[in-house]
Write a protein that holds these residues in place. Structure first.
Motif, short mmCIF file in Angstrom:
data_model
loop_
_atom_site.label_atom_id
_atom_site.label_comp_id
_atom_site.label_asym_id
_atom_site.label_seq_id
_atom_site.Cartn_x
_atom_site.Cartn_y
_atom_site.Cartn_z
N ASN A 99 6.63 8.60 60.71
CA ASN A 99 5.72 9.02 59.64
C ASN A 99 6.36 9.78 58.40
N TRP A 100 7.59 10.00 58.52
CA TRP A 100 8.39 10.61 57.74
C TRP A 100 8.89 9.41 56.64
N SER A 101 7.88 9.37 55.58
CA SER A 101 8.27 8.39 54.25
C SER A 101 7.75 8.74 53.21
N PHE A 102 8.38 8.56 52.05
CA PHE A 102 7.63 8.92 50.83
C PHE A 102 6.04 8.22 50.75
N ASP A 103 6.02 7.02 51.25
CA ASP A 103 4.86 6.42 51.02
C ASP A 103 3.73 7.09 51.92
N LYS A 104 3.83 7.80 52.90
CA LYS A 104 3.07 8.32 53.67
C LYS A 104 2.82 10.01 53.52
N VAL A 105 3.48 10.72 52.53
CA VAL A 105 3.36 12.00 52.01
C VAL A 105 2.08 12.26 51.34
N TYR A 118 9.84 16.69 45.90
CA TYR A 118 9.61 15.56 46.39
C TYR A 118 10.35 14.30 45.38
N GLU A 119 9.88 14.48 44.16
CA GLU A 119 10.29 13.36 43.23
C GLU A 119 11.99 13.42 43.20
N PHE A 120 12.32 14.80 43.09
CA PHE A 120 14.01 14.93 43.03
C PHE A 120 14.59 14.33 44.17
N SER A 163 11.39 19.26 56.93
CA SER A 163 11.83 18.13 57.46
C SER A 163 11.34 16.90 57.12
N MET A 164 10.05 16.94 56.62
CA MET A 164 9.45 15.54 56.36
C MET A 164 10.06 15.13 55.28
N LEU A 216 25.55 9.39 55.66
CA LEU A 216 24.73 10.44 55.11
C LEU A 216 24.45 11.47 56.48
N LEU A 217 24.63 12.58 56.48
CA LEU A 217 24.35 13.56 57.66
C LEU A 217 23.46 14.44 57.28
N VAL A 218 22.30 14.67 57.76
CA VAL A 218 21.22 15.58 57.87
C VAL A 218 21.21 16.49 58.91
N ILE A 219 21.18 17.77 58.46
CA ILE A 219 21.18 18.91 59.59
C ILE A 219 19.97 19.68 59.36
N ASP A 220 19.10 19.66 60.30
CA ASP A 220 17.84 20.37 60.26
C ASP A 220 17.80 21.52 61.03
N GLU A 221 17.05 22.55 60.52
CA GLU A 221 16.81 23.92 61.25
C GLU A 221 18.14 24.54 61.41
#
Length: 305
Positions: A99-105, A118-120, A163-164, A216-221
């Motif tokens: 569900n993490w998608s710009f279309d579902k925000v 979000y636009e940025f 995170s979303m 691309l590396l994404v480190i959450d939390e």
């Protein structure tokens, strides 16, 4: 000899003459020194054809373009299923929420700053191929060029959608560029590397090399709950960020710690490693806790405010 035999022989002679003539032209076509002469013969034959039939035949250059376009279309059709399958596999390997998608925000209750953030994020993906290369700055500087790679630091309170947003960026990145991304919570990444370090093979170094080089590396939390990193964590995190910066690899960090408090929690070396990125974008998310949208259900199960 019968009339039929004579006609057959005449046709055979004509066929042989035609074949010999065609072979002669082809020989000239594949002979670089005679190519122009062969091309002129073909152009002459085309003109005679047009004169006799009234039909306008495509030129040599037009035919080349037609065949080139046709080949490109055929190759695209052959590649599309394979690309779609690769894209699906890359998204599955990211381990991000479907569900993490710009279309579902849901921005129905979002403030202007939230929408801008979000636009940025969406625009950051669009500009990824620019950040990936060394490019010239518009403003005057002692060093007019910006090193490749960028770092996006997303921060805000719990439940605002950090995170979303990071997941939506990751999904759009993979879908757009069909490149590899890795999305991990810092505690999960550190624990995995910590366990690999006890193996007698080179699995630790192989995975660390993957983390340093993935597109691309994404480190959450990161420093979740504003709890500082241990000394070993600080060193490892700093080395990962510095390696990726040196390699020109883009990174996204997600935390509930504002940049002004981050240095104390991750240490000087790690904080300075973040600053080695020429393109560094702090992005704050503000707004209500989105998890409270399920407040009726949560309250009934003891998770209310």
């Amino acid at each position: 000899m019968s009339e039929t035999d004579r006609e057959s022989n005449s046709e055979n002679v004509a066929d042989k003459e035609t074949i010999i003539k065609v072979l002669g032209i082809l020989e000239n076509v594949f002979n670089p020194s005679k190519f122009n002469s062969a091309k002129r013969e073909i152009e002459t034959a085309v003109k005679e054809f047009e004169r006799d039939t009234g039909f306008k035949a495509p030129t040599y250059e037009e035919n080349r373009q037609i065949y080139r376009d046709s080949l490109a279309d055929d190759l695209k059709k052959l590649r599309e299923p394979a690309i779609d399958e690769l894209r699906s596999q890359l998204l599955e390997n990211c381990e991000i929420n479907p569900n993490w998608s710009f279309d579902k925000v849901d921005n129905s209750e979002a403030n202007e700053g939230y929408i801008s953030a979000y636009e940025f994020g969406r625009q950051w993906v669009v500009n990824y191929d620019i950040y990936e290369k060394k490019y010239k700055q518009e403003k005057e500087s002692n060093d007019p060029y910006v090193a490749p790679g960028s770092l996006l630091y997303i921060y805000g309170e719990f439940g605002v959608g950090k995170s979303m947003l990071a997941g939506a960026i990751t999904r759009l990145f993979v879908e757009t560029y069909v490149r590899e991304a890795c999305f991990k919570q810092w505690s999960t990444l550190y624990a995995y590397l910590y366990n690999l370090a006890y193996n007698k093979d080179d699995s630790y170094f192989k995975y660390l090399d993957y983390i340093n080089n993935v597109d691309l590396l994404v480190i959450d939390e990161l420093a979740v709950g504003k709890v500082g990193l241990t000394e070993n964590q600080r060193k490892l995190f700093g080395n990962i960020i510095r390696s990726r910066s040196n390699l020109g690899k883009s990174t996204i960090l997600v935390s509930n710690v504002p940049p002004s408090d981050l240095q104390e929690l991750i240490g000087d070396f790690a904080f300075e490693s973040i600053k080695t990125y020429s393109s560094l974008f702090p992005l704050q998310l503000e707004g209500p806790n989105r998890r409270n949208k399920n407040s009726n259900y949560l309250n009934s199960h003891g998770f209310g405010n």
